[in-house]
Write an enzyme that holds these catalytic residues in place. Structure first.
Site, PDB file in Angstrom:
ATOM      1  N   GLN A   1      -4.206  -5.012   7.185  1.00 60.28           N
ATOM      2  CA  GLN A   1      -5.493  -5.736   6.899  1.00 60.28           C
ATOM      3  C   GLN A   1      -5.181  -7.281   7.601  1.00 60.28           C
ATOM      4  OE1 GLN A   1      -7.843  -4.952   4.966  1.00 60.28           O
ATOM      5  NE2 GLN A   1      -7.105  -3.077   3.878  1.00 60.28           N
TER       6      GLN A   1
ATOM      7  N   HIS B   1       0.910  -1.130  -0.054  1.00 66.26           N
ATOM      8  CA  HIS B   1       0.010  -0.073  -0.062  1.00 66.26           C
ATOM      9  C   HIS B   1       0.975   1.084  -0.062  1.00 66.26           C
ATOM     10  CE1 HIS B   1      -2.576   3.031   1.874  1.00 66.26           C
ATOM     11  NE2 HIS B   1      -3.621   2.233   1.264  1.00 66.26           N
TER      12      HIS B   1
ATOM     13  N   ASP C   1       3.263  -4.227   8.131  1.00 67.22           N
ATOM     14  CA  ASP C   1       2.111  -3.484   7.711  1.00 67.22           C
ATOM     15  C   ASP C   1       1.031  -4.308   8.029  1.00 67.22           C
ATOM     16  OD1 ASP C   1      -0.067  -2.133   6.808  1.00 67.22           O
ATOM     17  OD2 ASP C   1       0.712  -1.454   5.031  1.00 67.22           O
TER      18      ASP C   1
ATOM     19  N   LYS D   1     -10.511  -0.279  10.468  1.00 69.81           N
ATOM     20  CA  LYS D   1     -10.851  -1.300   9.854  1.00 69.81           C
ATOM     21  C   LYS D   1     -11.060  -2.652  10.572  1.00 69.81           C
ATOM     22  CE  LYS D   1      -7.093   0.145   6.377  1.00 69.81           C
ATOM     23  NZ  LYS D   1      -7.921   0.615   5.385  1.00 69.81           N
TER      24      LYS D   1
ATOM     25  N   CYS E   1      -4.819   2.338  -3.586  1.00 65.61           N
ATOM     26  CA  CYS E   1      -3.522   2.991  -3.085  1.00 65.61           C
ATOM     27  C   CYS E   1      -2.392   1.991  -3.234  1.00 65.61           C
ATOM     28  CB  CYS E   1      -3.791   3.187  -1.804  1.00 65.61           C
ATOM     29  SG  CYS E   1      -4.847   4.193  -1.237  1.00 65.61           S
TER      30      CYS E   1
END
Ligand code: C6P
Length: 418
Positions: free
Chosen positions: A215, A135, A212, A238, A376
């Site tokens: 998600q 991302h 990261d 999220k 993104c």
């Protein structure tokens, strides 16, 4: 349970899906007389009343500034904020809550590392390694850092089946590598990357490892000690939490050795007109009045997810994504992107002859919300050879009936546009 749920799903979630759906006020929203099928959860999830109430109760009963007030209300606000930090630490298996820094989101968490660690530790000749499926939030901060320090940014490419090319990674990660910054689960493919293999490569090279996890933390059990990462970044919004709050986990000894991110109140110990000393971690990295109510909301979101069970969530989202892929494959005018195995409730595709933006608008007319665009992740789009895709992303309240509605709407869109 299956019989009770037959009208909305043929899967068997480990939780009471109808009861869970009733917790989310926004799911009652009607659009053009139909319930909205919200399939853009990788962008942000809806919020249960338990989270909305926790935020509103905080403002009604406990609101004051934290770490400053001598009166009892202030102590309650501080306790609410610090208790949220303990909830986060336990949710991601951190050894201590000293390693939990509240940020504005995953983006700010990654920028914090680039600024506070990167700008003081990198020099020309050093390398930062990312992947082609990052991302932009886990790419641009490193581009800026490389530009400012004279270090070099490299990336691990993909194999023809769109998984990370581990052979190439072995060649790229070496003694000159100082940091590997890896997306744990891709926001485009939903696939879980081989963190253990890449962490071993980073460790052999003596490099730090940042994940990261924007998600992954919402979708599966994540334990920072088992993952053996130095930094991990994610966003509250999220995973049923409010916007405006996210987390940077950092290894406490590393955080101790790092420079502050922003200057101001809260992050200091002793200040004169000429200089200052810093507060202990994690507060050294939380300049100014923090996002107290949002942190409280995130704590409530984590309590909600823990009650549902992160393993259960992982299983269900995998099944739902699998069902979606299966149904999409029934149509010869659909191109599916990403590795074949489904995971994580994210499915990315295009419909022949329809621009994703037109498709998303058409689906909106059918009261179905999906995301269309580059997500993104423009370098990944370039690798796929497209400017944009359509993405359906599910969460704990979505049903196979909603996926069936999506499939019907896609057939309708195809005949309408062609
Ligand atoms: N992805 C999506 O629709 P923020 O914006 O800071 O909350 O999260 C940034 C971010 C970082 N990494 C990954 C893997 C992400 O998916 C995201 C956010 C959203 O895919 C919004 S672009």
């Amino acid at each position: 349970m299956t019989r009770e749920l037959a009208d909305i799903t043929h899967l068997e979630p480990a939780w009471d899906l109808k009861a869970v759906r009733r917790d989310f006020p926004l799911l009652e929203l009607q659009q053009d007389g139909r319930p909205l099928a919200y399939l853009d959860n990788a962008a942000t999830t809806q919020k249960p009343r338990q989270v909305i109430d926790a935020i509103s109760d905080y403002y009604r009963r406990d609101n004051a500034n934290v770490h400053r007030a001598i009166y009892r209300l202030g102590a309650r606000a501080t306790e609410a904020y610090e208790s949220a930090r303990r909830t986060v630490a336990s949710f991601i298996g951190a050894e201590t809550d000293k390693g939990i820094i509240f940020t504005r989101g995953a983006t700010e968490a990654i920028n914090l590392v680039a600024y506070s660690w990167g700008r003081h530790n990198l020099k020309p000749g050093d390398e930062i390694v990312v992947t082609l499926m990052e991302h932009h939030s886990n790419l641009i901060p490193w581009q800026l850092l490389a530009r400012d320090t004279g270090s070099t940014l490299r990336h691990i490419p993909l194999t023809p089946d769109f998984t990370l090319d581990l052979e190439a990674a072995r060649k790229i990660i070496g003694q000159q590598t100082k940091l590997v910054a890896l997306v744990h689960k891709s926001n485009v493919f939903g696939v879980e990357n081989p963190v253990a293999e890449i962490t071993n490569m980073a460790r052999d090279a003596g490099a730090l490892m940042l994940l990261d996890a924007a998600q992954s933390v919402p979708h599966m059990p994540v334990n920072v000690q088992q993952l053996d990462c130095d930094f991990l970044a994610f966003s509250g919004h999220k995973m049923l939490g409010p916007t405006g709050v996210g987390v940077l986990y950092g290894r406490p000894d590393l955080l101790d050795s790092m420079q502050p991110f922003q200057g101001g109140g809260e992050m200091i110990d002793r200040v004169t007109m000429e200089s200052a000393t810093w507060n202990d971690i994690p507060w050294k990295f939380e300049a100014g009045t923090p996002n107290i109510a949002q942190a409280v909301g995130l704590g409530a979101a984590m309590d909600y997810l823990t009650a549902v069970g992160m393993n259960n969530i992982h299983d269900y989202l995998g099944q739902l994504a699998g069902y979606t892929r299966e149904r999409l494959q029934e149509m010869d005018f659909i191109t599916l992107y990403g590795p074949p195995e489904s995971s994580s409730g994210i499915v990315t595709f295009n419909v022949d002859g329809i621009h994703p933006h037109d498709l998303a608008q058409f689906l909106d007319q059918e009261a179905i919300a999906v995301r269309a665009g580059h997500h993104c992740a423009q370098p990944l789009m370039d690798c796929l050879g497209v400017a944009a895709t359509t993405r359906a992303s599910m969460y704990i309240y979505n049903t196979t009936a909603e996926i069936d509605r999506l499939i019907e709407a896609l057939r309708k869109a195809h005949s309408f546009f062609n």
